[in-house]
Design a protein around this motif. Structure first.
Motif, PDB file in Angstrom:
ATOM      1  N   ALA A   3      42.927  24.440   7.764  1.00 34.71           N
ATOM      2  CA  ALA A   3      43.345  23.911   6.470  1.00 34.71           C
ATOM      3  C   ALA A   3      43.408  22.391   6.479  1.00 34.71           C
ATOM      4  N   MET A   4      43.408  21.813   5.270  1.00 34.34           N
ATOM      5  CA  MET A   4      43.598  20.379   5.112  1.00 34.34           C
ATOM      6  C   MET A   4      43.763  20.059   3.634  1.00 34.34           C
ATOM      7  N   PHE A   5      44.337  18.918   3.352  1.00 31.52           N
ATOM      8  CA  PHE A   5      44.269  18.333   2.019  1.00 31.52           C
ATOM      9  C   PHE A   5      43.017  17.474   2.026  1.00 31.52           C
TER      10      PHE A   5
ATOM     11  N   GLY B 174      29.877  26.064  -2.356  1.00 35.02           N
ATOM     12  CA  GLY B 174      29.055  26.708  -1.344  1.00 35.02           C
ATOM     13  C   GLY B 174      29.687  27.939  -0.732  1.00 35.02           C
ATOM     14  N   GLY B 175      30.905  28.254  -1.154  1.00 33.05           N
ATOM     15  CA  GLY B 175      31.592  29.433  -0.629  1.00 33.05           C
ATOM     16  C   GLY B 175      32.136  29.259   0.768  1.00 33.05           C
ATOM     17  N   ASN B 176      32.263  28.007   1.218  1.00 31.84           N
ATOM     18  CA  ASN B 176      32.700  27.754   2.587  1.00 31.84           C
ATOM     19  C   ASN B 176      34.209  27.627   2.739  1.00 31.84           C
ATOM     20  N   VAL B 177      34.881  27.212   1.671  1.00 34.92           N
ATOM     21  CA  VAL B 177      36.329  27.049   1.724  1.00 34.92           C
ATOM     22  C   VAL B 177      36.929  27.620   0.447  1.00 34.92           C
ATOM     23  N   ARG B 178      38.242  27.812   0.480  1.00 37.94           N
ATOM     24  CA  ARG B 178      38.975  28.310  -0.677  1.00 37.94           C
ATOM     25  C   ARG B 178      39.995  27.264  -1.094  1.00 37.94           C
ATOM     26  N   MET B 179      40.037  26.938  -2.368  1.00 31.24           N
ATOM     27  CA  MET B 179      40.976  25.955  -2.878  1.00 31.24           C
ATOM     28  C   MET B 179      42.235  26.668  -3.368  1.00 31.24           C
ATOM     29  N   LEU B 180      43.383  26.278  -2.805  1.00 35.09           N
ATOM     30  CA  LEU B 180      44.631  26.949  -3.139  1.00 35.09           C
ATOM     31  C   LEU B 180      45.451  26.220  -4.187  1.00 35.09           C
ATOM     32  N   ALA B 181      45.449  24.893  -4.146  1.00 35.83           N
ATOM     33  CA  ALA B 181      46.295  24.132  -5.060  1.00 35.83           C
ATOM     34  C   ALA B 181      45.835  22.688  -5.152  1.00 35.83           C
ATOM     35  N   ILE B 182      46.240  22.039  -6.248  1.00 33.69           N
ATOM     36  CA  ILE B 182      45.965  20.627  -6.500  1.00 33.69           C
ATOM     37  C   ILE B 182      47.275  19.859  -6.367  1.00 33.69           C
ATOM     38  N   SER B 183      47.212  18.676  -5.774  1.00 32.68           N
ATOM     39  CA  SER B 183      48.432  17.935  -5.447  1.00 32.68           C
ATOM     40  C   SER B 183      49.060  17.188  -6.614  1.00 32.68           C
ATOM     41  N   SER B 184      48.316  17.005  -7.697  1.00 27.04           N
ATOM     42  CA  SER B 184      48.840  16.234  -8.824  1.00 27.04           C
ATOM     43  C   SER B 184      49.797  17.058  -9.677  1.00 27.04           C
TER      44      SER B 184
ATOM     45  N   ALA C 145      43.122  18.244  -2.897  1.00 25.34           N
ATOM     46  CA  ALA C 145      43.054  19.703  -2.967  1.00 25.34           C
ATOM     47  C   ALA C 145      43.433  20.298  -1.619  1.00 25.34           C
ATOM     48  N   LEU C 146      44.357  21.256  -1.639  1.00 29.71           N
ATOM     49  CA  LEU C 146      44.682  21.986  -0.419  1.00 29.71           C
ATOM     50  C   LEU C 146      43.645  23.096  -0.274  1.00 29.71           C
ATOM     51  N   VAL C 147      42.845  22.994   0.772  1.00 26.28           N
ATOM     52  CA  VAL C 147      41.771  23.963   0.983  1.00 26.28           C
ATOM     53  C   VAL C 147      41.918  24.614   2.351  1.00 26.28           C
ATOM     54  N   VAL C 148      41.434  25.844   2.439  1.00 24.10           N
ATOM     55  CA  VAL C 148      41.480  26.591   3.698  1.00 24.10           C
ATOM     56  C   VAL C 148      40.094  27.141   3.994  1.00 24.10           C
ATOM     57  N   ASN C 149      39.830  27.404   5.249  1.00 26.42           N
ATOM     58  CA  ASN C 149      38.587  28.046   5.652  1.00 26.42           C
ATOM     59  C   ASN C 149      38.483  29.416   4.970  1.00 26.42           C
ATOM     60  N   LYS C 150      37.279  29.808   4.610  1.00 34.03           N
ATOM     61  CA  LYS C 150      37.065  31.033   3.852  1.00 34.03           C
ATOM     62  C   LYS C 150      37.559  32.287   4.569  1.00 34.03           C
ATOM     63  N   ASP C 151      37.700  32.215   5.898  1.00 37.20           N
ATOM     64  CA  ASP C 151      38.134  33.393   6.651  1.00 37.20           C
ATOM     65  C   ASP C 151      39.649  33.479   6.827  1.00 37.20           C
ATOM     66  N   ILE C 152      40.365  32.453   6.370  1.00 33.19           N
ATOM     67  CA  ILE C 152      41.825  32.509   6.441  1.00 33.19           C
ATOM     68  C   ILE C 152      42.311  33.501   5.378  1.00 33.19           C
ATOM     69  N   PRO C 153      43.139  34.464   5.756  1.00 34.41           N
ATOM     70  CA  PRO C 153      43.511  35.552   4.833  1.00 34.41           C
ATOM     71  C   PRO C 153      44.596  35.189   3.822  1.00 34.41           C
ATOM     72  N   VAL C 154      44.370  34.130   3.064  1.00 37.18           N
ATOM     73  CA  VAL C 154      45.317  33.744   2.018  1.00 37.18           C
ATOM     74  C   VAL C 154      44.542  33.335   0.770  1.00 37.18           C
TER      75      VAL C 154
END
Length: 260
Positions: free
Chosen positions: A138-140, A152-162, A64-73
């Motif tokens: 960010a990270m995968f 927990g509302g700490n990160v946002r999931m943008l996409a799945i790699s599969s 999962a490509l995830v970003v910190n909750k404060d990243i504006p995307v």
């Protein structure tokens, strides 16, 4: 009976199975890294396609490509534009140099034509902790760790790699459907036997594995670990391996991991 042979990223276990009598009594739980990544990063004494007989791919794990909750995307497209506008100043975390999430991100950045600096950690958990704290944007991540932090509302999931959406995150689009066709990066764990194991033995074990994966309790346990149950045929598993070997060799090259 389980016999653990740790070391060399799984290569020691692979070599042991390669040398075993091909009678169906010695089998190998083969993870994708030992079959497709380790041989691209270091010299090994086995050939992933010629020294083993694929039986069945038990299950797959997308990232999962995830970003910190404060990243504006909120979408992958917005993420790509955000990274592009930073002009190479952003970093991403991973479980370490040559880890699957390192290679997955390197491959995606190449496909997207953007740049970020890699910050390796000693495992997925510390990388995720620093992302939650805002030190890494960010990270995968493996799906199980990502889901915990999303809940927990700490990160946002943008996409799945599969290639297909995960049943655990049916509302999250794949990288492929978000504008990058043919992006299909995941890991798996399958069952293999030494090469020259009689086909009738391979087929019998494959049928038993397929039946096991369909068992509701077993399938639920796999899903609990973030694994999508599969249980495919020997031919299908062999085709997956043949496709993944060049894919991960490309990722290793893009990431600049030196062969040992």
């Amino acid at each position: 009976m389980v016999e653990n042979r740790p070391g060399a990223g799984g290569a020691i276990a692979a070599e042991m199975v390669k040398r075993a009598t091909p009678d169906g009594y010695t089998l190998f739980i083969a993870a994708l890294p030992v079959m497709a990544v380790v041989p691209a990063m270091q010299k090994v004494r086995y050939d992933s396609q010629n020294d083993f007989a694929p039986i069945s791919n038990i299950g797959t794990n997308p990232f999962a490509l995830v970003v910190n909750k404060d990243i504006p995307v909120k979408t992958l497209k917005e993420f790509v534009e955000y990274v592009r506008s930073s002009k190479g100043q952003l970093v991403y975390g991973s479980a370490g140099v040559g880890s699957l999430n390192h290679l997955s991100m390197a491959l995606f950045l190449k496909r997207a034509g953007i740049e970020m600096t890699h910050v390796p950690y000693k495992g997925n958990a510390p990388a995720m902790s620093d992302m939650v704290a805002g030190h890494v944007p960010a990270m995968f991540s493996n799906l199980s760790d990502a889901l915990t932090q999303v809940a927990g509302g700490n990160v946002r999931m943008l996409a799945i790699s599969s290639e297909k959406r995960s049943p655990l995150t049916a509302d999250v689009p794949t990288v492929a459907e978000s504008g990058y066709p043919n992006f299909n990066v995941l890991t798996w764990n399958g069952l293999m036997a030494p090469a020259r194991t009689p086909p009738e033995i391979i087929d019998r074990i494959a049928k038993e594995m397929a039946a096991a994966v369909k068992d509701p309790k077993f399938a639920a346990q796999l899903l609990n670990y973030g694994v999508d149950p599969l249980g495919d045929t020997p031919a299908e598993y062999a085709a997956t391996l043949a496709k993944d070997i060049p894919l991960w060799a490309e990722a290793v090259q893009i990431a600049g991991v030196q062969q040992q």
